[in-house]
Design a protein around this motif. Sequence first.
Motif, PDB file in Angstrom:
ATOM      1  N   UNK A   1      47.004  49.698  36.845  1.00 38.82           N
ATOM      2  CA  UNK A   1      45.795  49.065  37.390  1.00 38.82           C
ATOM      3  C   UNK A   1      45.922  47.556  37.336  1.00 38.82           C
ATOM      4  N   UNK A   2      46.487  47.046  36.242  1.00 43.02           N
ATOM      5  CA  UNK A   2      46.489  45.607  36.079  1.00 43.02           C
ATOM      6  C   UNK A   2      47.670  44.932  36.774  1.00 43.02           C
ATOM      7  N   UNK A   3      48.724  45.648  37.061  1.00 43.40           N
ATOM      8  CA  UNK A   3      49.908  44.980  37.578  1.00 43.40           C
ATOM      9  C   UNK A   3      50.153  45.229  39.053  1.00 43.40           C
TER      10      UNK A   3
ATOM     11  N   UNK B   1      49.256  45.852  43.115  1.00 44.74           N
ATOM     12  CA  UNK B   1      48.220  45.354  44.024  1.00 44.74           C
ATOM     13  C   UNK B   1      47.736  46.419  44.985  1.00 44.74           C
TER      14      UNK B   1
ATOM     15  N   UNK C   1      46.426  51.795  42.547  1.00 40.40           N
ATOM     16  CA  UNK C   1      45.282  51.561  41.667  1.00 40.40           C
ATOM     17  C   UNK C   1      44.600  52.877  41.327  1.00 40.40           C
TER      18      UNK C   1
ATOM     19  N   UNK D   1      44.639  44.804  46.859  1.00 37.46           N
ATOM     20  CA  UNK D   1      43.319  44.429  46.325  1.00 37.46           C
ATOM     21  C   UNK D   1      43.231  42.932  46.094  1.00 37.46           C
ATOM     22  N   UNK D   2      44.327  42.239  46.003  1.00 38.03           N
ATOM     23  CA  UNK D   2      44.259  40.793  45.827  1.00 38.03           C
ATOM     24  C   UNK D   2      43.706  40.097  47.061  1.00 38.03           C
TER      25      UNK D   2
ATOM     26  N   UNK E   1      41.381  41.356  48.892  1.00 39.32           N
ATOM     27  CA  UNK E   1      39.981  41.744  49.083  1.00 39.32           C
ATOM     28  C   UNK E   1      39.121  41.012  48.053  1.00 39.32           C
ATOM     29  N   UNK E   2      38.712  39.788  48.437  1.00 41.16           N
ATOM     30  CA  UNK E   2      37.958  38.990  47.445  1.00 41.16           C
ATOM     31  C   UNK E   2      36.602  38.563  47.984  1.00 41.16           C
TER      32      UNK E   2
ATOM     33  N   UNK F   1      33.757  39.612  47.441  1.00 39.41           N
ATOM     34  CA  UNK F   1      32.613  39.656  46.513  1.00 39.41           C
ATOM     35  C   UNK F   1      32.587  38.458  45.576  1.00 39.41           C
ATOM     36  N   UNK F   2      33.617  37.575  45.793  1.00 41.92           N
ATOM     37  CA  UNK F   2      33.664  36.424  44.900  1.00 41.92           C
ATOM     38  C   UNK F   2      32.420  35.540  45.117  1.00 41.92           C
ATOM     39  N   UNK F   3      31.842  35.039  44.087  1.00 43.47           N
ATOM     40  CA  UNK F   3      30.551  34.307  44.077  1.00 43.47           C
ATOM     41  C   UNK F   3      29.939  33.982  45.371  1.00 43.47           C
TER      42      UNK F   3
ATOM     43  N   UNK G   1      34.312  34.773  37.941  1.00 43.19           N
ATOM     44  CA  UNK G   1      34.191  35.796  38.977  1.00 43.19           C
ATOM     45  C   UNK G   1      35.030  35.389  40.183  1.00 43.19           C
ATOM     46  N   UNK G   2      36.324  35.580  40.070  1.00 44.42           N
ATOM     47  CA  UNK G   2      37.160  35.098  41.160  1.00 44.42           C
ATOM     48  C   UNK G   2      37.371  36.143  42.236  1.00 44.42           C
ATOM     49  N   UNK G   3      36.784  37.331  42.068  1.00 45.61           N
ATOM     50  CA  UNK G   3      36.885  38.332  43.118  1.00 45.61           C
ATOM     51  C   UNK G   3      38.140  39.186  43.026  1.00 45.61           C
ATOM     52  N   UNK G   4      39.024  38.874  42.085  1.00 41.11           N
ATOM     53  CA  UNK G   4      40.259  39.642  41.958  1.00 41.11           C
ATOM     54  C   UNK G   4      40.015  40.842  41.062  1.00 41.11           C
TER      55      UNK G   4
ATOM     56  N   UNK H   1      41.904  42.899  39.701  1.00 36.53           N
ATOM     57  CA  UNK H   1      42.756  43.070  38.527  1.00 36.53           C
ATOM     58  C   UNK H   1      42.338  42.144  37.405  1.00 36.53           C
TER      59      UNK H   1
ATOM     60  N   UNK I   1      39.240  41.425  36.842  1.00 37.03           N
ATOM     61  CA  UNK I   1      38.091  42.103  36.241  1.00 37.03           C
ATOM     62  C   UNK I   1      38.564  43.178  35.278  1.00 37.03           C
ATOM     63  N   UNK I   2      39.629  43.879  35.711  1.00 32.93           N
ATOM     64  CA  UNK I   2      40.154  44.929  34.840  1.00 32.93           C
ATOM     65  C   UNK I   2      40.636  44.333  33.520  1.00 32.93           C
TER      66      UNK I   2
END
Lengths: 499, 98, 637
Positions: B20-22, B24, B29, B90-91, B93-94, B96-98, C614-617, C619, C621-622
């Motif tokens: 999940x963390x490594x 993309x 995922x 997923x990188x 797809x941002x 939702x960022x602020x 909250x950078x939208x990434x 991973x 968040x994970x």
Amino acid sequence: MARLLTDHLLSVLIFLPAAAAAALAFFPGRAKGAIRGFTLAVTAAGLLLAVWLLAAFRPDAGFQFNEWAPWISYFNIHWFVGMDGISLLMVLLTNFLMPVVILSSTRFITEHVKAYHIAFLLLQTGMLGSFLALDFFLFYIFWEVMLIPMYFIIGVWGGKQRVYAAVKFFIFTAVGSFLMFLAILWMVAQRYSATGGLDFAIFSYYPSGLAAASQVWPFLAFTLAFAIKVPMFPFHTWLPDAHTEAPAGGSIILAGVLLKLGAYGMLRFSIPMFPAALAQFLPWLVGLSLVGILYGAWVCFAQDDLKKLIAYSSVSHLGFVTLGLFALTPASVSGAVLQMVNHGLSTGALFLLVGVLYERRHTRMMADFGGLAKTLPVTTALFLVVALSSIGLPGLNGFWGEFLILVGTFQAHPWTAAVAASGVIFSAVYLLTAVRRVFFGPVTHEENTGLADLDLRELICAAALLVPIVWIGVYPKFLLDRITPAIEHTLSIVKGLMP
Amino acid sequence: MIFLALLLGLLLFVLGLAVVMLRRSAILLFLGIELMLNAANLTFVAFSSANGALDGQIAVIFTIAIASAEVGVGLAIFIVLFRRFKTQSVDDLRILRW
Amino acid sequence: MKAALLLIILAPLAGFLINVFFGRRLPRAGVTAVAVGSVGLSALLALFVCGAYLSAPEPAAFEYYTVLSVGGVTIPFALQADALSILMLFFVTFVGFWIHIYSIGYMEHEEDYARYFSYLNLFMFAMLTLVLADNFLLMFVGWEGVGLCSYLLIGFYYQEKWPADSGKKAFIVNRIGDFGFLIGIFFIATHFGTLRYEEVFAKLQADPGAYLGVAGIIALCLFVGATGKSAQLPLYVWLPDAMAGPTPVSALIHAATMVTAGVYMVARCNLFFRSSPEAMAVVAVVGALTAIFAASMGLAQTDIKKVLAYSTISQLGYMFLAAGVGAYAVAMFHVFTHAFFKACLFLGSGSLIHACHTNDIFEMGGLRKVMKTTHWTFLFSTLAIAGIPIWAGFFSKDAILASVFAFAGHHHGWAYLLWGLAVVTAFMTSFYMFRLYYVVFGGEYRGKGHPHESPTSMTLPLVVLGGLTAVVGFLGVPVVFHLPNLMERFLEPLTPAVEGLAGTTFHLSHGMEWALMIGSVVVAGLGWLAARALYRTDASWTWVKGFTARHPRLYDTVFNKYYVDEFYDRTVGAALRGVSRFCFSIIDGVLIEGPVNLSGFFVELTGNVLRFLHNGNLRTYALHIVLGVAILLWLVF
């Protein structure tokens, strides 16, 4: 059906607007005429109901039309509503102003019409519920119910700075209600640890029976919540923004009813529940009221915005109301309650007429007007009468409220009353200056020459407000007879217990 | 015995977390999440058999059902996103960022 | 009687309501009929009430309904007819009626005819409420009501700057006075528990000693109210500007009736004033100073209405001087005579302005020949105000001077000074009035156009009022003539002799009275002669012109009314503006809004910092979740 009405009159009164709001949700958004007509009919029905209550009300019988039913039995919270003279007047004022507001908004509100009317109907339920609730928890629920629709009314249909004003209004009020809620819970908990029973009935806390030292914090929490709502100096700065930015209808309800909830709360909670703390803080409260009277009036001179001027004049007038409440003599408190109604009518009418001017010129700056008396004679005449009522001219309603407040205060604090009475000079100065700048003198702007005077709809709104203004001015005894028993009862609770 | 099962669960969980963390890719995922869920399932079963109680195994059944439902919804979301943004990373797809 | 009294005040109210709601749709004749008819009805009923009182002089009070009754304060709507009320009632309705008649002609070409008459009727309603009220609060209702009408009528020509500003000024200055009145009412309500005259004064009479201190304070508070309404120092500034209104209004409100309400009130409350020698002294001193101060300002005015305005202030000063020395009946007598001659003077000036289309007396002149009726009536009333024998002002002014002199002789030596001021004022009055007379009527016409005599509707009231100035004085003949002093006898119940309170009459020897009378006539005559010498013909002005040219600063100071208005503006006005700006921008804007907005700013700031997490990434968040869980585990174990 008949039984439902007679046995549950107050429930019907409170939930009629909410039910109408629910019904309104099923109206198609484009049927603006139908939405307005329906809301107007419902609010008019509410007014009829309130008049019926006035006719059936017996001044000496204490709380009447009571309804008591278990609600959240686990916590011993009840649906408990009832009406005495004070709430009667407030209910009348609310239900009287609502149809006027709905009728006056038809031209100005053209977007999100359905939402606007739903918001007002929910607001009405909240206001009526707050005035009639006799259970702490119920009161708190209704108090919060009012907050949301008003937030949207300012924030959606307001002027340029509407979001700032709406958020400011929300935060100020929310801080107050949060403190109030804590105080309610604390008091109930104290009672629980003393008696082992949960009790949310407001009556049970007349007086609260707390030790003098422990009265201080709940008293301050309640009073602060209400002082923000009234608003008392120095918690008033949300008011000019909210009033100025709200649409005309919102300003009328805000000034006419919502501010009264603060004063009403002081009379229902702060004064009878905590006599010892009241006695301790009385000099401060009287002093702040006095400062509010003078300060509000002085700030009015510095205004260029007509609506802001009227907003600040509310600070001054509500200063008279709180002064009357905290002078604690029968005359002053009666005057204060009467003045709550008077201020609702006069300031409501002023906001209505400023709204009329705004619809025509899309400005609120006094410098943009001048000499309107020639083009708008009827508006001028009505504005002048309402301004004079606000100034406190004898023969119109405002005078009797101010007179009773001052004469009652004079019996308790002569010097305070004397200084407060100078407020009548200042109110004449700022309001007549405003009248002079807006309506008299030569016409200085070309745009002001061809304006249309009031149409029939606006005339009906304004005339409806003038009727009680004159009627109370000529015969205030009618309303006063209905409130004095309730006030004397409240004062009798306090007087014996104040050190 | 239970030690081995728990060790396997831990291993699976760390692997899933690492994925999940490594990685993309959205699909990977999901695989990672599935790994972590199954690590949890394994742990449940291990404890269940060790304690001789059936609660853990019932929980596993719930987890499997919910996980499959979640995959259904999640894959649908990713398909929509892929159609819209032409990417499965997923990188990228941002929004939702602020 | 009960119905008659009510109808007296309701008739003008009805006239007001009809004209205000339907005036614009009614024909002019209809408006006139309603307005004049309602006041005429009041006047007739007033005559009936006067007749009834004269045949059976018993004060009567009638209660109609209770306005309010709360916490020991009861306010009835009740009217009363006693000697004082009836005196006021008589001349208010009489003069008011004739001024309504006059207005028909004067306002003939006015667009807002109905509005004018509706205000005038409203004024009559308020004024009659004021004089007929049987309690302090109802008097206050009328008191503020007349103030409102004054505001509306001064600002009648609202599109012009001066009237619009003056109306506002009048209302506000009056409000300052009303503030004092209100405080007085609070004192009365608190200490007497009632606001009805009868009960208050009965309590005071029964035990004057018990109220000694508070009665003086009440008297002074009430007197503050009187200085506002009756334009005394220091609140007189609104009256000269009130001349911005139509001239009949100046005659009715700002000369004959409303401005005398203060004197009426002081006379009504004489028991309070008599309880406190200090309060009486204040009244007398303020009256005397106002009289001479205003008279001196009248010397240099060129606007005909302003001359009359300052003379009104000065005459009102005389009335207060009389009241201050305890001669309440004499004060009321002067109120009464003043109503006739000053109304006549104002109406005459209206007739002149109507004919010449200017207010400046130096653009008039020589009007003796063309405006005969106006000239004769103006002369009559000038003789009256100057105090020339047989005209009304002579009797009342002489009585005032004699009262002051007698008061001074009666242990109050300092009052000789007031008497001196009053005598000088009498000289000035005579001088500036005859100056006005000679400049306007003597010499040659200096204005534009060809002035003509005014229509009958305007001259008839002039003749009636002017004629009466030669008659009404005989109601108060001095004792030395061995004729009955009807006025004094009529007003006797007003000032009951009470043990422990100051007396109201001090006797002079007949010789002294004769001497004073002759002295006052000589002074008036001297003023007349001086004015005649300086202003009779255009040629005789040279000396005055030379004098003003030689002393420009003196002349400017007097002409600009000693810069009192400017002084008020730079002190009180500037203070108020400064305080309000300080409150708004500093206290509200910085001290209160500062912390409020600062708290909002901090919330925003925190948000702005934290949002970078909250950078939208996904991973990241994970990672956050893992870190969070790790920290939690670390904390727990």
